[in-house]
Scaffold this motif. Structure first.
Motif, short mmCIF file in Angstrom:
data_model
loop_
_atom_site.label_atom_id
_atom_site.label_comp_id
_atom_site.label_asym_id
_atom_site.label_seq_id
_atom_site.Cartn_x
_atom_site.Cartn_y
_atom_site.Cartn_z
N VAL A 28 72.00 56.92 17.63
CA VAL A 28 72.49 55.82 18.47
C VAL A 28 71.29 54.94 18.83
CG1 VAL A 28 73.51 55.27 20.72
CG2 VAL A 28 74.45 57.15 19.37
N TRP B 60 81.49 62.21 21.50
CA TRP B 60 80.22 62.06 20.78
C TRP B 60 79.97 63.33 19.98
CZ3 TRP B 60 77.87 57.46 20.63
CH2 TRP B 60 78.08 56.55 21.67
N TRP C 159 78.39 62.29 31.06
CA TRP C 159 78.24 62.84 29.69
C TRP C 159 78.36 64.36 29.81
CZ3 TRP C 159 76.07 65.87 26.07
CH2 TRP C 159 76.09 65.44 24.74
N HIS D 276 70.45 50.89 23.70
CA HIS D 276 71.46 49.95 24.21
C HIS D 276 71.74 50.20 25.69
CE1 HIS D 276 73.86 53.59 23.59
NE2 HIS D 276 74.80 53.06 24.34
N SER E 129 69.81 57.83 21.10
CA SER E 129 69.74 59.24 20.73
C SER E 129 69.46 59.36 19.24
CB SER E 129 71.03 59.98 21.12
OG SER E 129 72.10 59.57 20.32
N ARG F 203 76.76 69.12 17.60
CA ARG F 203 76.48 68.75 18.99
C ARG F 203 77.74 68.05 19.52
NH1 ARG F 203 74.10 63.73 21.56
NH2 ARG F 203 76.27 63.34 20.96
N ASP G 201 75.26 50.38 28.11
CA ASP G 201 76.71 50.50 27.96
C ASP G 201 77.43 49.22 28.38
OD1 ASP G 201 76.23 53.08 27.17
OD2 ASP G 201 76.98 54.00 29.02
N HIS H 222 69.34 53.42 26.83
CA HIS H 222 69.31 54.77 26.26
C HIS H 222 69.61 54.74 24.76
CE1 HIS H 222 73.49 54.05 27.47
NE2 HIS H 222 73.87 54.98 26.61
N THR I 193 78.75 56.45 33.33
CA THR I 193 79.21 57.35 32.28
C THR I 193 78.78 58.78 32.60
OG1 THR I 193 79.20 55.67 30.55
CG2 THR I 193 79.01 57.95 29.82
N GLY J 9 69.70 66.08 19.12
CA GLY J 9 69.99 64.64 19.26
C GLY J 9 70.53 64.24 20.62
N LYS K 58 78.13 64.99 16.92
CA LYS K 58 77.07 64.83 15.91
C LYS K 58 77.06 66.08 15.05
CE LYS K 58 73.73 61.74 18.03
NZ LYS K 58 72.53 61.71 18.88
N VAL L 135 70.71 62.48 24.41
CA VAL L 135 70.46 61.12 24.89
C VAL L 135 69.02 61.04 25.43
CG1 VAL L 135 71.12 59.43 26.66
CG2 VAL L 135 72.88 60.72 25.44
N HIS M 76 80.99 51.38 22.73
CA HIS M 76 80.20 50.39 23.46
C HIS M 76 79.98 49.13 22.65
CE1 HIS M 76 79.78 53.71 26.02
NE2 HIS M 76 78.95 54.36 25.24
N HIS N 191 74.91 58.48 33.62
CA HIS N 191 74.01 57.32 33.52
C HIS N 191 74.69 56.03 33.95
CE1 HIS N 191 75.43 57.81 29.23
NE2 HIS N 191 75.56 56.50 29.31
O1 LIG Z 1 75.78 61.09 22.76
C1 LIG Z 1 74.97 60.31 22.28
O2 LIG Z 1 74.19 60.67 21.39
C2 LIG Z 1 74.90 58.90 22.77
C3 LIG Z 1 75.67 58.71 24.05
C4 LIG Z 1 75.70 57.33 24.57
O3 LIG Z 1 75.13 56.41 24.06
C5 LIG Z 1 76.48 57.11 25.80
O4 LIG Z 1 77.10 58.06 26.34
O5 LIG Z 1 76.52 55.96 26.26
#
Ligand SMILES: O=C(O)CCC(=O)C(=O)O
Length: 285
Positions: free
Chosen positions: A105, A95, A125, A108, A198, A207, A110, A196, A123, A136, A97, A138, A285, A190
């Motif tokens: 994002v 991810w 992260w 949604h 972002s 990022r 996952d 979630h 997940t 930005g 950015k 999550v 996803h 998560h």
């Molecule tokens: O990193 C993000 O901005 C979104 C991450 C996300 O949607 C996820 O890890 O499922």
């Protein structure tokens, strides 16, 4: 670094659907992994997201350093505390950015296109830069995972890092939720049904985060295509997935061929995954 979960951590995850940021990597490890990513990008003259070939997806199949990060014992200790000792990596999304891109994002879950049963995927992260509201991070709706799978519809794709711009009905884009801020070297986790989203990165820095999707070996994929996954701890007594092979060399021909084949199977089993945010950009996803 103490990584074992306490019963209260597990209870928080079960109740809220996420685990807040906890330290996982030393400053030296963060510098090392970020250095590996950025040395590759400098050699290519482009960011991972700009390069063709779906490199943001299943990145662990391309680079030994990413494979090492995805099977880092401190991360796996946390994951084991949530899903047990027999662990597969089902997917990885890088991810990234970049400043000024406006990438975001939409809301949604996952699980929506992962097609897994039972829904026991989590997940992790992992941040290699600061992920806060400004850059930005999550944002989550705590406890929303308890609603199970909710319907999604196709939304705008412009700037949306999600394929098809999929979005949960009834949640406005500007719903603030709760920010899941993750400092560099920390991870959050998560649940596959946690809602979630972002927002854009409004800082002058990149990022950088990796979403590593882990499943217990007992989980199966509901689809006709036999998908690939990587065994990273314990044993696989179920054989629901073809085991992925770690990359021997950095972005070498064999790794690229296996990565392309695994992505082809993964994305074709989930429908089109191309995003609108640049050549080769793919969302998991
Ligand atoms: O990193 C993000 O901005 C979104 C991450 C996300 O949607 C996820 O890890 O499922």
């Amino acid at each position: 670094m103490a990584t074992a979960l306490k019963p209260t951590d597990v209870e928080h995850f079960r109740e809220q659907g996420f685990m807040p940021a906890r330290p996982i990597l030393s400053a030296g490890e963060v510098a090392h992994y970020r250095g590996c990513l950025e040395a590759f990008e400098a050699a290519q003259g482009a960011t991972l997201g700009e390069l063709p070939g779906q490199l943001r997806a299943k990145t662990h199949l391309l680079f030994p350093w990413m494979d090492e990060l995805a099977r880092h014992p401190a991360i796996l200790d946390v994951v084991e505390g949530l899903i047990g000792p027999d662990i597969l990596i089902y997917h990885v999304t890088s991810w990234l950015k970049e400043p000024g891109t406006g990438s975001y994002v939409s809301w949604h879950q996952d699980a929506t296109y992962f097609g897994l049963d039972p829904a026991e995927h989590v997940t992790a992260w992992v941040a290699l830069s600061n992920s806060d509201l400004e850059s930005g991070c999550v944002r989550v709706l705590p406890g929303s995972h308890r609603q199970g799978q909710r319907p999604h519809e196709s939304g705008p794709t412009e700037g949306n890092l999600l394929s098809n711009g999929q979005v949960l009905r009834d949640i406005p884009l500007d719903e603030p939720g709760v920010a899941l801020e993750v400092p560099p070297g920390h991870l959050s986790v998560h649940h596959t049904h946690l809602m979630h989203a972002s927002g854009p990165n409004r800082t002058a820095e990149r990022r950088i985060g990796f979403g590593i999707s882990y499943i217990p070996t007992r989980v199966r994929h509901l689809g006709e295509t036999r998908l690939t996954a990587m065994l990273v701890r314990g044993e696989d007594r179920f054989d629901h997935f073809e085991h992925e092979v770690p990359p021997a060399g950095e972005f070498d021909d064999a790794a690229r061929a296996r990565h392309a084949a695994a992505c082809e199977r993964f994305f074709s089993s989930h429908g089109s995954r191309r995003t609108g945010d640049g050549a080769g950009a793919i969302e998991a996803h």
